[in-house]
Design a protein around this motif. Structure first.
Motif, PDB file in Angstrom:
ATOM      1  N   VAL A  21      46.027  49.009  39.744  1.00 13.87           N
ATOM      2  CA  VAL A  21      47.177  48.442  40.443  1.00 13.87           C
ATOM      3  C   VAL A  21      47.198  46.932  40.167  1.00 13.87           C
ATOM      4  CG1 VAL A  21      48.256  48.089  42.703  1.00 13.87           C
ATOM      5  CG2 VAL A  21      47.012  50.210  42.230  1.00 13.87           C
ATOM      6  N   PHE A  22      48.329  46.425  39.697  1.00 12.94           N
ATOM      7  CA  PHE A  22      48.375  45.019  39.279  1.00 12.94           C
ATOM      8  C   PHE A  22      49.806  44.507  39.284  1.00 12.94           C
ATOM      9  CE2 PHE A  22      48.884  47.704  35.645  1.00 12.94           C
ATOM     10  CZ  PHE A  22      49.733  47.050  34.764  1.00 12.94           C
ATOM     11  N   THR A  23      49.939  43.192  39.164  1.00 12.34           N
ATOM     12  CA  THR A  23      51.235  42.527  39.094  1.00 12.34           C
ATOM     13  C   THR A  23      51.319  41.721  37.806  1.00 12.34           C
ATOM     14  OG1 THR A  23      51.498  42.347  41.503  1.00 12.34           O
ATOM     15  CG2 THR A  23      52.705  40.765  40.163  1.00 12.34           C
ATOM     16  N   LEU A  24      52.483  41.745  37.169  1.00 14.05           N
ATOM     17  CA  LEU A  24      52.779  40.881  36.038  1.00 14.05           C
ATOM     18  C   LEU A  24      53.797  39.848  36.486  1.00 14.05           C
ATOM     19  CD1 LEU A  24      53.114  43.571  33.214  1.00 14.05           C
ATOM     20  CD2 LEU A  24      51.131  42.113  33.691  1.00 14.05           C
ATOM     21  N   ASP A  25      53.517  38.582  36.202  1.00  7.37           N
ATOM     22  CA  ASP A  25      54.344  37.484  36.720  1.00  7.37           C
ATOM     23  C   ASP A  25      54.537  36.469  35.596  1.00  7.37           C
ATOM     24  OD1 ASP A  25      55.640  35.566  38.211  1.00  7.37           O
ATOM     25  OD2 ASP A  25      53.934  35.084  39.492  1.00  7.37           O
TER      26      ASP A  25
ATOM     27  N   ARG B 111      43.963  38.438  48.650  1.00  6.28           N
ATOM     28  CA  ARG B 111      44.657  37.426  47.850  1.00  6.28           C
ATOM     29  C   ARG B 111      44.768  37.906  46.407  1.00  6.28           C
ATOM     30  NH1 ARG B 111      40.680  34.332  45.222  1.00  6.28           N
ATOM     31  NH2 ARG B 111      38.573  35.007  45.794  1.00  6.28           N
ATOM     32  N   LEU B 112      45.788  37.423  45.717  1.00  7.17           N
ATOM     33  CA  LEU B 112      45.978  37.760  44.317  1.00  7.17           C
ATOM     34  C   LEU B 112      45.185  36.803  43.436  1.00  7.17           C
ATOM     35  CD1 LEU B 112      49.815  38.509  44.134  1.00  7.17           C
ATOM     36  CD2 LEU B 112      47.951  40.154  43.992  1.00  7.17           C
ATOM     37  N   VAL B 113      44.499  37.349  42.460  1.00  9.68           N
ATOM     38  CA  VAL B 113      43.738  36.529  41.515  1.00  9.68           C
ATOM     39  C   VAL B 113      44.168  36.891  40.103  1.00  9.68           C
ATOM     40  CG1 VAL B 113      41.753  36.231  43.037  1.00  9.68           C
ATOM     41  CG2 VAL B 113      41.826  38.184  41.487  1.00  9.68           C
ATOM     42  N   ALA B 114      44.185  35.896  39.235  1.00  9.39           N
ATOM     43  CA  ALA B 114      44.578  36.109  37.847  1.00  9.39           C
ATOM     44  C   ALA B 114      43.425  36.725  37.064  1.00  9.39           C
ATOM     45  CB  ALA B 114      44.998  34.787  37.216  1.00  9.39           C
ATOM     46  N   VAL B 115      43.760  37.687  36.220  1.00  8.95           N
ATOM     47  CA  VAL B 115      42.768  38.336  35.362  1.00  8.95           C
ATOM     48  C   VAL B 115      43.352  38.458  33.962  1.00  8.95           C
ATOM     49  CG1 VAL B 115      41.653  39.638  37.217  1.00  8.95           C
ATOM     50  CG2 VAL B 115      43.588  40.635  36.003  1.00  8.95           C
ATOM     51  N   ASP B 116      42.479  38.587  32.995  1.00  8.95           N
ATOM     52  CA  ASP B 116      42.893  38.908  31.629  1.00  8.95           C
ATOM     53  C   ASP B 116      42.482  40.348  31.375  1.00  8.95           C
ATOM     54  OD1 ASP B 116      43.878  36.349  30.976  1.00  8.95           O
ATOM     55  OD2 ASP B 116      41.841  35.650  30.575  1.00  8.95           O
ATOM     56  N   GLY B 117      43.413  41.166  30.938  1.00  9.80           N
ATOM     57  CA  GLY B 117      42.984  42.539  30.736  1.00  9.80           C
ATOM     58  C   GLY B 117      44.074  43.471  30.276  1.00  9.80           C
ATOM     59  N   TRP B 118      44.681  44.205  31.220  1.00  7.72           N
ATOM     60  CA  TRP B 118      45.527  45.341  30.884  1.00  7.72           C
ATOM     61  C   TRP B 118      46.700  44.952  29.990  1.00  7.72           C
ATOM     62  CZ3 TRP B 118      50.342  47.395  31.071  1.00  7.72           C
ATOM     63  CH2 TRP B 118      50.445  48.791  31.015  1.00  7.72           C
ATOM     64  N   TRP B 119      47.469  43.932  30.366  1.00  5.33           N
ATOM     65  CA  TRP B 119      48.650  43.567  29.584  1.00  5.33           C
ATOM     66  C   TRP B 119      48.257  43.080  28.201  1.00  5.33           C
ATOM     67  CZ3 TRP B 119      53.353  44.843  29.103  1.00  5.33           C
ATOM     68  CH2 TRP B 119      54.267  44.038  28.413  1.00  5.33           C
TER      69      TRP B 119
ATOM     70  N   CYS C 140      40.798  50.251  25.386  1.00  7.62           N
ATOM     71  CA  CYS C 140      41.089  48.954  24.771  1.00  7.62           C
ATOM     72  C   CYS C 140      40.743  47.768  25.645  1.00  7.62           C
ATOM     73  CB  CYS C 140      42.584  48.858  24.449  1.00  7.62           C
ATOM     74  SG  CYS C 140      43.279  50.288  23.640  1.00  7.62           S
ATOM     75  N   ASN C 141      40.520  48.000  26.935  1.00  7.64           N
ATOM     76  CA  ASN C 141      40.426  46.903  27.907  1.00  7.64           C
ATOM     77  C   ASN C 141      38.984  46.646  28.342  1.00  7.64           C
ATOM     78  OD1 ASN C 141      41.245  44.919  29.656  1.00  7.64           O
ATOM     79  ND2 ASN C 141      42.017  46.293  31.227  1.00  7.64           N
TER      80      ASN C 141
END
Length: 222
Positions: free
Chosen positions: A123-127, A147-155, A220-221
């Motif tokens: 479950v994630f958000t793209l912004d 809280r929302l935290v930025a990650v590098d991964g799925w997209w 891939c992730n």
């Protein structure tokens, strides 16, 4: 020697807007991570309720991968499922909004091994505030404390997979030229032009390299 199964047949389904809306509501009702993400996103956007946001658009796609045999269960797996995994189902369901100069997509990516019932959801958000959906995109997940935290991964994994040689020039062209009007519009264009490769890449990005999904769709992730 244990045979590693391969995909013998695959199927693609692109949801209509109404189907995607219904599927989003079904998934959201059964997954507490979605409500946690929504509450955190409302805070990030500076609003208190959904009614303060513009009407959403919806996108959904799913794929089914039928294998030519069961996935072998590694000996080290604790509590293996009582049934085999011989089919992988993968899906992506998205609720997309334009908020000022921002394009925001709440997303649920799923992968399930059948008939065993093993599954993995992300479950994630793209912004983004840019018109380039390949770069300048923040991927956010909900951390402890809501809280929302930025990650590098799925997209990043998805777009890297789509623009690889395995998916061909058509997918590269689609990724570069599909209109970034909204996330729903962009993803629908990708799915329409790139077809099954979108589902394959989404499944590959969602698989957490566990034994039952990596054989069929890769990971891939990780």
């Amino acid at each position: 020697m244990t045979k590693t199964p391969t995909v013998r047949e695959h199927q693609l389904a692109i949801f209509s807007t109404d189907q995607a809306s219904r599927e989003w509501n079904r998934v959201a009702a059964g997954n507490s991570q979605v409500s946690d993400m929504r509450n955190a996103l409302l805070g990030r956007l500076g609003v208190s309720a959904d009614t303060d946001l513009p009407e959403p658009q919806f996108f959904g796609v799913s794929g089914t991968f039928h294998l030519d045999g069961p996935v072998p269960v590694p000996e080290e797996v604790d509590n293996p499922p009582s049934q085999e995994v011989n089919t992988i189902q993968s899906g992506l369901i998205v609720q997309s909004r334009t908020i000022g100069d921002r394009q925001v997509a709440e997303c649920v990516a799923t992968t399930q091994g059948l008939p065993a019932g093993v599954s993995h959801d992300y479950v994630f958000t793209l912004d983004t505030t840019t018109d380039n959906f390949l770069t300048g995109v923040q991927e956010l997940t909900t951390a402890s404390g809501g809280r929302l935290v930025a990650v590098d991964g799925w997209w990043d994994a998805l777009t890297s997979c789509l623009t690889s040689s395995d998916c061909g020039g058509q997918c590269v062209s689609a990724a570069l030229t599909c209109p970034p009007a909204t996330w729903a519009v962009y993803l629908a264009c990708l799915a329409g032009r790139c077809g099954l490769c979108v589902v394959k890449c989404a499944a590959c990005a969602t698989c957490d390299c566990t034994w039952w999904c990596r054989v069929a769709v890769g990971c891939c992730n990780n």
